[in-house]
Design an enzyme around this catalytic site. Sequence first.
Site, PDB file in Angstrom:
ATOM      1  N   THR A  31       0.839  -1.192   0.000  1.00  0.00           N
ATOM      2  CA  THR A  31       0.000   0.000   0.000  1.00  0.00           C
ATOM      3  C   THR A  31       0.878   1.248   0.000  1.00  0.00           C
ATOM      4  OG1 THR A  31      -0.101   0.219   2.428  1.00  0.00           O
ATOM      5  CG2 THR A  31      -1.743  -1.213   1.377  1.00  0.00           C
ATOM      6  N   CYS A  32       0.274   2.365  -0.347  1.00  0.00           N
ATOM      7  CA  CYS A  32       0.990   3.649  -0.349  1.00  0.00           C
ATOM      8  C   CYS A  32       0.796   4.324   1.001  1.00  0.00           C
ATOM      9  CB  CYS A  32       0.478   4.524  -1.476  1.00  0.00           C
ATOM     10  SG  CYS A  32       0.610   3.753  -3.086  1.00  0.00           S
ATOM     11  N   ASP A  33       1.195   3.662   2.052  1.00  0.00           N
ATOM     12  CA  ASP A  33       0.992   4.179   3.406  1.00  0.00           C
ATOM     13  C   ASP A  33       2.169   3.785   4.276  1.00  0.00           C
ATOM     14  OD1 ASP A  33      -0.017   4.499   6.185  1.00  0.00           O
ATOM     15  OD2 ASP A  33      -1.910   4.924   5.154  1.00  0.00           O
TER      16      ASP A  33
ATOM     17  N   ASN B 112      -6.410   1.832  -0.333  1.00  0.00           N
ATOM     18  CA  ASN B 112      -5.838   1.719  -1.682  1.00  0.00           C
ATOM     19  C   ASN B 112      -6.651   0.789  -2.582  1.00  0.00           C
ATOM     20  OD1 ASN B 112      -2.232   2.100  -1.236  1.00  0.00           O
ATOM     21  ND2 ASN B 112      -3.769   3.590  -1.764  1.00  0.00           N
TER      22      ASN B 112
END
Length: 623
Positions: free
Chosen positions: A471-473, A519
């Site tokens: 994920t982009c986290d 996401n």
Amino acid sequence: MAAQNYGELYNILGWGEPYFTVNREGHLCVKTHGHETKPGQEIDVVSVAEAAKEKGVQFPMILRFPDVLKHRLDSLHVAFEKAIKHTGYTAPYQGVYPVKVNQNRAIINDFVSFGHRHSYGLEAGSKPELLIAMSYLTKAKPGAFLVCNGYKDAEYVALALSARAMGLNVIIVLEMEEELDIIIEQSSKLGVEPVVGVRAKLLTKIPGHFGSTAGKHGKFGLLADKIYEVAKKLKDLNKLHWLKLLHFHIGSMIPTTDIVSSAAREASGIYCTLVKQYGADMTTLDCGGGLGVDYDGTRSGSSDMSVAYGLEEYASSIVQAVRLTCEYNGGIPHPVLCTESGRAMVSHHSMIILEALSAIPEPKDDETPEQLHSKIQRLSSNPPPPRALMATDLQKHATDIQKHGVEMYKLAKKLAKRIAGDANTIYNYHMNLSIFSLVPDFWGIKHLFPMMPASRLNEKPTQMGTLIDITCDSDGKIDKFIGNAETLPLHPLDPESGGYYVAVLLSGAYQEALSCKHNLFGGPSIVRVKNSTGGGIVGGGGGFDIATADSGPTTEELISTVGYDVKEDIRGVIEQRAREKGVWEKVGAFVHAGLTSMPYLVEYKALGCAIPHRALLFSIDDD
């Protein structure tokens, strides 16, 4: 000379008994019948994952072993039957499974099927769960409980009374006094007499995170005096015969049997008072949930991850406490004992299999251990100054202390990681998962699960790793493991050796229900595995059959959950523009593949090898 078994590095003998072991090939295996599993019957986890992959099942995947669930359920009943026989207790045990712990259709069906001979029932805490229970308990043994917990409106109560009219053994448990008026009104409207229980708010508490909703200030239930008022009101209305059950729940993961006994004594004291002083014809004491799982394998009960007992000790502590309390109160007839054990029933039968994509050394921190230690010392010697004794000022002071403590914790964690990194290079293992979807309890409450490689356990793992999701986290990482470890021992990735899988064990409770779509990554594929009765797949242990293999939600299904008409809003618009540009013949196949597959990466070649079009990596910040 016997091959070395490195499963002990992960304390598999602690948390894994009696269901998990390592075979001669160094593969993680499942003993579906616990200690009764015969030699050669163990199911090889790697063989299952590879067989599922050959069937087209995409990673990440959950492997479920329903025979383990059956063994857990049977073991719980054996434990209570032994305690009842040993102590001379005169009433039976009759439990329920709380649907909220894992609402999956196959699991609910398994509990009703496996629990039929035990008159095992279900517990519901909402209207959707009640409807599931109403449907599946039509297949249960007559008399199985349907316990209705949770906050209730008229519609909930009407559904519960409808289930009673269908012949189901429904008990409506009061969480608040006002619910009694709703029950009285709906009973009159429908012409159905209810069976009522009441939830006690006990003073017995458990420490740690899971005890936060118990005690005098707990979220649910009534204190003893209010329970007696309910009994008096029912008596005045000539409806005291409705009241049959007393329920309590002091929290999940009760750490010791001393606390189990204390809660059972307190609740059975209230039960006896209802019988002696108010004349209630009580029949059942529902001891709720709380039967814990020893996730860290220490059997210490010293943290939220551990309990210091097994099924037999748990059952014995309840039976003894209730028996002695009834005798102390002049020989009150022993109540039927019910528990709502969910976590301890489903955790062991399910594991998550994660696929490693790459392993990258983590850069060293610029600050030295001495510099970090100096910062911690400065913070510890300069706590926030006290404020005036006004409510608002005290609240601000508490916030200041919290910020100060968080800053010290972050520095201490950084220092520990730097020291560990000086001794060993720490590798970031990029895994094909979303932490928010597959292990949300780690992200939400820092709950730890046993994790270990599924293969190569006859080789010494030489790298210390953390697990990074896709994920982009920045929260999408696992950097805390059982045993207070900051890293997990892992092997170097070798594309010639095939896939490298990490198993997340004891993960059958709550994770799917709490999963989120950050996401727009969704849930995993789900594979149900049974011991073969002949003609099944033979792996590195016993034969097995893949009973069902269901892929997780596709990208198209996930996009549709957030308000899009995928055909018109997504595919149609993309196709129109692509045709205008004359590239639809090239683009169309990619769009179709992207929409009809799971959003996780596929055919990813680790260690810098070629990456197919559906596994392109982009540089994205956390926003």
